[in-house]
Design an enzyme around this catalytic site. Structure first.
Site, PDB file in Angstrom:
ATOM      1  N   HIS A  81      -6.626  -5.781   2.713  1.00 51.97           N
ATOM      2  CA  HIS A  81      -5.489  -5.136   3.368  1.00 51.97           C
ATOM      3  C   HIS A  81      -4.910  -6.124   4.373  1.00 51.97           C
ATOM      4  CE1 HIS A  81      -6.287  -0.827   2.278  1.00 51.97           C
ATOM      5  NE2 HIS A  81      -7.510  -1.303   2.121  1.00 51.97           N
TER       6      HIS A  81
ATOM      7  N   HIS B 249     -10.207  -5.927  -2.817  1.00 56.72           N
ATOM      8  CA  HIS B 249      -8.867  -6.046  -2.262  1.00 56.72           C
ATOM      9  C   HIS B 249      -8.921  -6.300  -0.760  1.00 56.72           C
ATOM     10  CE1 HIS B 249      -9.844  -1.721  -2.208  1.00 56.72           C
ATOM     11  NE2 HIS B 249      -9.000  -1.570  -1.191  1.00 56.72           N
TER      12      HIS B 249
ATOM     13  N   ASP C 153       0.871  -1.172   0.000  1.00 55.31           N
ATOM     14  CA  ASP C 153       0.000   0.000   0.000  1.00 55.31           C
ATOM     15  C   ASP C 153       0.914   1.230   0.000  1.00 55.31           C
ATOM     16  OD1 ASP C 153      -1.692   2.194   0.944  1.00 55.31           O
ATOM     17  OD2 ASP C 153      -3.140   0.651   1.481  1.00 55.31           O
ATOM     18  N   ILE C 154       0.668   2.176  -0.894  1.00 56.29           N
ATOM     19  CA  ILE C 154       1.547   3.355  -0.964  1.00 56.29           C
ATOM     20  C   ILE C 154       1.219   4.390   0.111  1.00 56.29           C
ATOM     21  CG2 ILE C 154       2.174   3.081  -3.391  1.00 56.29           C
ATOM     22  CD1 ILE C 154       0.182   5.410  -3.972  1.00 56.29           C
TER      23      ILE C 154
END
Length: 130
Positions: free
Chosen positions: A95, A93, A29-30
């Site tokens: 996390h 998605h 994750d950016i």
């Protein structure tokens, strides 16, 4: 139009890839909550995770489990938390977030600001642990 995640999978947008197989892709994750915060996405464009077939949903979680075990090795933690929220990007998605306490999973927490070198080192640490 392809989602940002589909463009990442296709290599059109750079990412810090952690793992990949024929159906799934994992990358950092950016805007991470903590070091090691990773996203697992299906290569198939599906907005809502529960619209995946039962087989693909199960396979996605098995893939995520492998990535989570590598995150645990690379970033010792009490657990790797899992969150499925996904309203910002219309692509299912998961996390995966290494946590020491439950509050590490709060998405309202400040995000880390990491350099390119730090992201590369984090991704390499997880890949090595795989």
């Amino acid at each position: 139009m392809a989602t940002i995640f589909s463009r990442i999978i296709a290599g059109e947008i750079p990412s810090y890839k952690v793992a990949e197989d024929d159906k799934f892709f994992a990358f950092l994750d950016i805007n991470p909550l903590v070091k090691g915060h990773t996203l697992v996405v299906p290569k198939q464009e599906v907005d809502y995770i529960f619209d995946l077939s039962d087989e693909d949903l199960a396979a996605m979680h098995v893939f995520a489990k492998k990535v989570a075990r590598a995150i645990e090795k690379a970033f010792p933690c009490k657990k790797v938390g899992e969150a499925v929220i996904g309203l910002e990007v219309p692509h299912a998605h998961i996390h995966l977030i290494p946590i020491q306490k439950e509050s590490d999973m709060l998405f309202s927490n400040p995000k880390l600001k990491l350099s390119d070198e730090e992201f590369k080192a984090i991704a390499e640490a997880i890949r090595t642990a795989l």
